[in-house]
Design a protein around this motif. Structure first.
Motif, PDB file in Angstrom:
ATOM      1  N   THR A  40       0.859  -1.175   0.000  1.00 50.30           N
ATOM      2  CA  THR A  40       0.000   0.000   0.000  1.00 50.30           C
ATOM      3  C   THR A  40       0.898   1.228   0.000  1.00 50.30           C
ATOM      4  O   THR A  40       1.780   1.352   0.863  1.00 50.30           O
ATOM      5  N   VAL A  41       0.689   2.116  -0.967  1.00 46.52           N
ATOM      6  CA  VAL A  41       1.614   3.227  -1.217  1.00 46.52           C
ATOM      7  C   VAL A  41       0.846   4.540  -1.293  1.00 46.52           C
ATOM      8  O   VAL A  41      -0.181   4.629  -1.970  1.00 46.52           O
ATOM      9  N   ALA A  42       1.349   5.564  -0.624  1.00 44.05           N
ATOM     10  CA  ALA A  42       0.764   6.899  -0.690  1.00 44.05           C
ATOM     11  C   ALA A  42       1.628   7.801  -1.563  1.00 44.05           C
ATOM     12  O   ALA A  42       2.867   7.786  -1.467  1.00 44.05           O
ATOM     13  N   VAL A  43       0.978   8.587  -2.415  1.00 43.86           N
ATOM     14  CA  VAL A  43       1.655   9.647  -3.144  1.00 43.86           C
ATOM     15  C   VAL A  43       1.719  10.850  -2.208  1.00 43.86           C
ATOM     16  O   VAL A  43       0.699  11.270  -1.660  1.00 43.86           O
ATOM     17  N   THR A  44       2.908  11.390  -1.980  1.00 41.49           N
ATOM     18  CA  THR A  44       3.049  12.568  -1.129  1.00 41.49           C
ATOM     19  C   THR A  44       3.882  13.622  -1.850  1.00 41.49           C
ATOM     20  O   THR A  44       4.532  13.339  -2.856  1.00 41.49           O
ATOM     21  N   GLU A  45       3.880  14.833  -1.307  1.00 38.14           N
ATOM     22  CA  GLU A  45       4.663  15.918  -1.903  1.00 38.14           C
ATOM     23  C   GLU A  45       6.147  15.624  -1.878  1.00 38.14           C
ATOM     24  O   GLU A  45       6.924  16.209  -2.642  1.00 38.14           O
ATOM     25  N   HIS A  46       6.554  14.712  -1.007  1.00 35.67           N
ATOM     26  CA  HIS A  46       7.967  14.354  -0.871  1.00 35.67           C
ATOM     27  C   HIS A  46       8.310  13.060  -1.578  1.00 35.67           C
ATOM     28  O   HIS A  46       9.421  12.524  -1.408  1.00 35.67           O
ATOM     29  N   GLY A  47       7.361  12.527  -2.340  1.00 37.36           N
ATOM     30  CA  GLY A  47       7.594  11.285  -3.063  1.00 37.36           C
ATOM     31  C   GLY A  47       6.754  10.153  -2.502  1.00 37.36           C
ATOM     32  O   GLY A  47       5.922  10.352  -1.603  1.00 37.36           O
ATOM     33  N   PRO A  48       6.931   8.929  -3.001  1.00 33.73           N
ATOM     34  CA  PRO A  48       6.119   7.798  -2.540  1.00 33.73           C
ATOM     35  C   PRO A  48       6.421   7.415  -1.104  1.00 33.73           C
ATOM     36  O   PRO A  48       7.577   7.466  -0.658  1.00 33.73           O
ATOM     37  N   ARG A  49       5.376   7.014  -0.397  1.00 36.74           N
ATOM     38  CA  ARG A  49       5.524   6.529   0.987  1.00 36.74           C
ATOM     39  C   ARG A  49       4.857   5.174   1.090  1.00 36.74           C
ATOM     40  O   ARG A  49       3.639   5.058   0.906  1.00 36.74           O
ATOM     41  N   VAL A  50       5.628   4.151   1.368  1.00 38.30           N
ATOM     42  CA  VAL A  50       5.081   2.800   1.509  1.00 38.30           C
ATOM     43  C   VAL A  50       4.498   2.651   2.903  1.00 38.30           C
ATOM     44  O   VAL A  50       5.218   2.806   3.903  1.00 38.30           O
ATOM     45  N   LEU A  51       3.227   2.339   2.983  1.00 43.63           N
ATOM     46  CA  LEU A  51       2.524   2.287   4.256  1.00 43.63           C
ATOM     47  C   LEU A  51       2.507   0.898   4.874  1.00 43.63           C
ATOM     48  O   LEU A  51       2.063   0.740   6.021  1.00 43.63           O
ATOM     49  N   THR A  52       2.965  -0.114   4.141  1.00 38.20           N
ATOM     50  CA  THR A  52       2.906  -1.488   4.644  1.00 38.20           C
ATOM     51  C   THR A  52       4.299  -2.088   4.865  1.00 38.20           C
ATOM     52  O   THR A  52       4.458  -3.306   4.863  1.00 38.20           O
ATOM     53  N   LEU A  53       5.295  -1.239   5.074  1.00 32.49           N
ATOM     54  CA  LEU A  53       6.601  -1.747   5.489  1.00 32.49           C
ATOM     55  C   LEU A  53       6.526  -2.200   6.943  1.00 32.49           C
ATOM     56  O   LEU A  53       5.731  -1.687   7.727  1.00 32.49           O
ATOM     57  N   PRO A  54       7.359  -3.174   7.334  1.00 34.56           N
ATOM     58  CA  PRO A  54       7.370  -3.595   8.743  1.00 34.56           C
ATOM     59  C   PRO A  54       7.693  -2.428   9.668  1.00 34.56           C
ATOM     60  O   PRO A  54       8.387  -1.498   9.289  1.00 34.56           O
TER      61      PRO A  54
END
Length: 255
Positions: free
Chosen positions: A241-255
């Protein structure tokens, strides 16, 4: 309708993503020769419950399914690509196992999948899994503001086709938030520079599904859920699960 999440909502989704990551890590540690798929399902259920979360897959019934899904995880072995229902099958050395898991925490969903080989691994299976993981990484990297949905699919397909692998027709990733499946659809094929513009706050579940035999068609099991390769070749499925943010992609399902 495509929903854009606020910074606070992304933080809530990150917590849901952590629950899913912990469940998958517990399953990865337990997966071994002689362990049953039902035992893996119970392990994931225990982690989700202990986290104060609820399983997202249990009793879920999308339009294509004849019955609600009866388990907490999807456990797909060897030629099964996705949506395998856990049963009493005991893992054997050399099995390629894909596990998909989703959970709700405080009303927000997380969704992720891993693939691994149990016991003695065939190098061909490791290459297949590695390609799927490479594709996922490339797709995540494409999740930047101003990018296009086609960039994500192009990244996935480029890795698959370059390695000679198939991409299952009709199935791909999806938007995610308050519901596990939201708009937009996230195809595993695409033309760069085309499609929906990626905006900060957009959250996507990206899930490459690669078939070793190179075919894109699939077979549906009598249970209406499990989807398998037509030629019996093995498959790998990975997801974040990945969010698009102003600072680039943020993976929300990393451990």
């Amino acid at each position: 309708m495509v929903e854009i999440k606020t910074a606070a909502e992304l933080e809530a989704m990150r917590e849901a993503g952590r629950v899913v990551a912990r469940a998958l890590e517990a399953v990865r540690r337990q997966a071994d020769v002689g362990v049953s798929l039902l035992e893996l399902n119970e392990t994931a259920a225990e982690v989700i419950s202990a986290s104060g979360a609820k399983p997202a897959f249990l009793h879920y019934k999308p339009s294509f399914a004849p019955t609600p899904f009866p388990a907490v995880i999807c456990a797909s072995v060897n030629e099964v690509i996705v949506h395998g229902i856990p049963d009493g099958y005991r893992l054997r050395s050399g099995d390629l196992l894909s596990v998909d898991c989703g959970a709700y925490l405080d009303g927000w969903a997380g969704d992720s999948a891993i693939s691994l080989v149990v016991g003695q691994a065939d190098p061909r299976d490791l290459r297949l899994i590695g390609a799927a993981e490479t594709a996922l990484g490339a797709a995540v990297a494409a999740c930047v503001p101003g990018g296009r949905m086609g960039d994500i699919g192009h990244a996935v397909a480029g890795v698959a086709r370059g390695a000679g692998y198939g991409i299952m027709n009709d199935f791909g990733g999806h938007g995610i938030g308050r519901a596990m499946h939201e708009d937009p659809a996230v195809p595993n094929r695409g033309r760069p520079g085309r499609g929906l513009v990626l905006r900060p706050g957009l959250v996507l579940a990206i899930e490459p599904m690669f078939v070793a035999g190179g075919g894109d068609a699939y077979l549906t099991a009598p249970d209406g859920w499990a989807l398998s390769s037509t030629d019996g070749s093995r498959a790998a499925h990975v997801e974040h699960t990945v969010a698009v943010t102003e600072h680039g992609p943020r993976v929300l399902t990393l451990p």
